[in-house]
Design a protein around this motif. Structure first.
Motif, short mmCIF file in Angstrom:
data_model
loop_
_atom_site.label_atom_id
_atom_site.label_comp_id
_atom_site.label_asym_id
_atom_site.label_seq_id
_atom_site.Cartn_x
_atom_site.Cartn_y
_atom_site.Cartn_z
N PRO A 189 45.17 -3.01 10.33
CA PRO A 189 44.26 -2.23 11.18
C PRO A 189 43.03 -3.02 11.63
O PRO A 189 42.56 -2.83 12.76
N ILE A 190 42.52 -3.91 10.77
CA ILE A 190 41.37 -4.73 11.18
C ILE A 190 41.78 -5.69 12.29
O ILE A 190 41.11 -5.78 13.32
N GLY A 191 42.88 -6.40 12.08
CA GLY A 191 43.36 -7.32 13.10
C GLY A 191 43.71 -6.61 14.39
O GLY A 191 43.39 -7.08 15.48
N ALA A 193 48.49 -0.74 20.90
CA ALA A 193 49.46 -1.77 21.30
C ALA A 193 49.25 -3.06 20.52
O ALA A 193 50.22 -3.71 20.10
N ALA A 194 47.99 -3.45 20.32
CA ALA A 194 47.70 -4.68 19.58
C ALA A 194 48.13 -4.56 18.13
O ALA A 194 48.69 -5.49 17.55
N THR A 232 41.80 -7.21 17.92
CA THR A 232 42.59 -7.69 19.04
C THR A 232 42.61 -6.68 20.18
O THR A 232 42.47 -7.04 21.36
N GLY A 233 42.77 -5.39 19.86
CA GLY A 233 42.80 -4.36 20.89
C GLY A 233 41.50 -4.27 21.67
O GLY A 233 41.50 -4.19 22.90
N LEU A 287 42.83 -14.52 16.76
CA LEU A 287 42.07 -13.99 15.64
C LEU A 287 42.85 -12.90 14.91
O LEU A 287 42.90 -12.87 13.67
N GLY A 288 43.48 -12.00 15.68
CA GLY A 288 44.28 -10.95 15.06
C GLY A 288 45.44 -11.52 14.27
O GLY A 288 45.71 -11.10 13.13
#
Length: 258
Positions: free
Chosen positions: A111-113, A155-156, A117-118, A95-96
């Motif tokens: 930042p949204i992705g 990290a993500a 993801t994070g 998804l990210g």
């Protein structure tokens, strides 16, 4: 408090865990180069999600868990929850990647992705821990849990940035090494948040032993990763000139969505 040992086999499990995280990250970045520069990028994005979410994150987590033990307790694993945690890892990474690849010019996409993801990676970690059955009472330090989630988001986000910008084998290897450190750091921060103590009401522990469940799953996902690694290779791919596309200047080349 019961004594918790994260390194039952010494540095073997953390070293293997880092190796798998590095390998999954490296393969994911190589897949994303192809997703950026070739038609049919949806398939390469899925391959990157399997590599990073499956091997770089999930396999890393459970190899590290093979070295985890709690004094005088029995540890088993709930099979459906453990499998669900693997699915979570791969889906949130996909998804990210999907968000940042489909919206390369949108400053909010990264930042949204990265946030999605994070948080998903943290959910995978704690879902995996929830699937761990033991006859002790397990508690978590809220501060360290929050720190582990923050590390996962940072990290993500960094991983997605690398997926968008990294080119060249040496830079890719360096980025994968950094990503491996970040993933392992998130895992062990979350694990150090855990404490355990005995309870007067001992309940029957059910589920699969670590070697019964985790070893075949880890081997299976790792074999898939090795097949992808052989297919993708670690040599540079033919990438277009990112400063000129079809005679026009461009800061970044993205293939048509058609």
């Amino acid at each position: 408090m019961l004594e918790i040992d994260h390194f039952t086999y010494g540095w073997l499990t953390p070293a293997l865990a880092y190796l798998m995280s590095f390998t999954g990250s490296l393969l994911a970045l190589r897949c994303m180069i192809r997703a950026r520069t070739r038609p049919g990028r949806g398939g390469w994005t899925v391959a990157a999600a399997i590599a990073l979410g499956g091997t770089g994150i999930w396999v890393m987590h459970f190899i590290a868990m093979l070295g985890f033990s709690v004094q005088d307790t029995i540890i088993r694993y709930n099979v459906p929850v453990t499998l669900l945690s693997a699915l979570i890892a791969m889906v949130v990474v996909w998804l990210g990647l999907f968000i940042v690849v489909r919206r390369p010019g949108d400053p909010a996409a990264l930042p949204i992705g990265g946030g999605i993801t994070g948080l998903g990676v943290a959910a995978m970690h704690y879902a995996g821990m929830y699937g761990m059955e033991t006859d002790a009472v397990v508690r978590y330090d809220p501060l360290l849990v929050s720190l582990s989630v923050l590390i996962a988001v940072v990290a993500a986000t960094a991983a997605l940035w690398f997926a968008l910008h990294v080119r060249g084998i040496f830079v890719t290897v360096g980025a994968a090494a950094i990503m491996g450190i970040a993933v392992c750091g998130m895992h062990y921060t979350g694990m150090f948040a855990m404490s355990a103590q005995m309870t007067d009401h001992v309940h029957r522990v059910v589920g699969a032993q670590a070697h019964q469940l985790l070893t075949p799953l880890i081997v299976g996902v790792s074999m898939v990763t090795m097949v992808l690694l052989l297919q993708v290779g670690i040599t540079d791919v033919d990438e277009p000139d990112l400063t000129r596309v079809d005679g026009q200047h461009a800061s970044r080349y993205w293939p048509s969505r058609d």
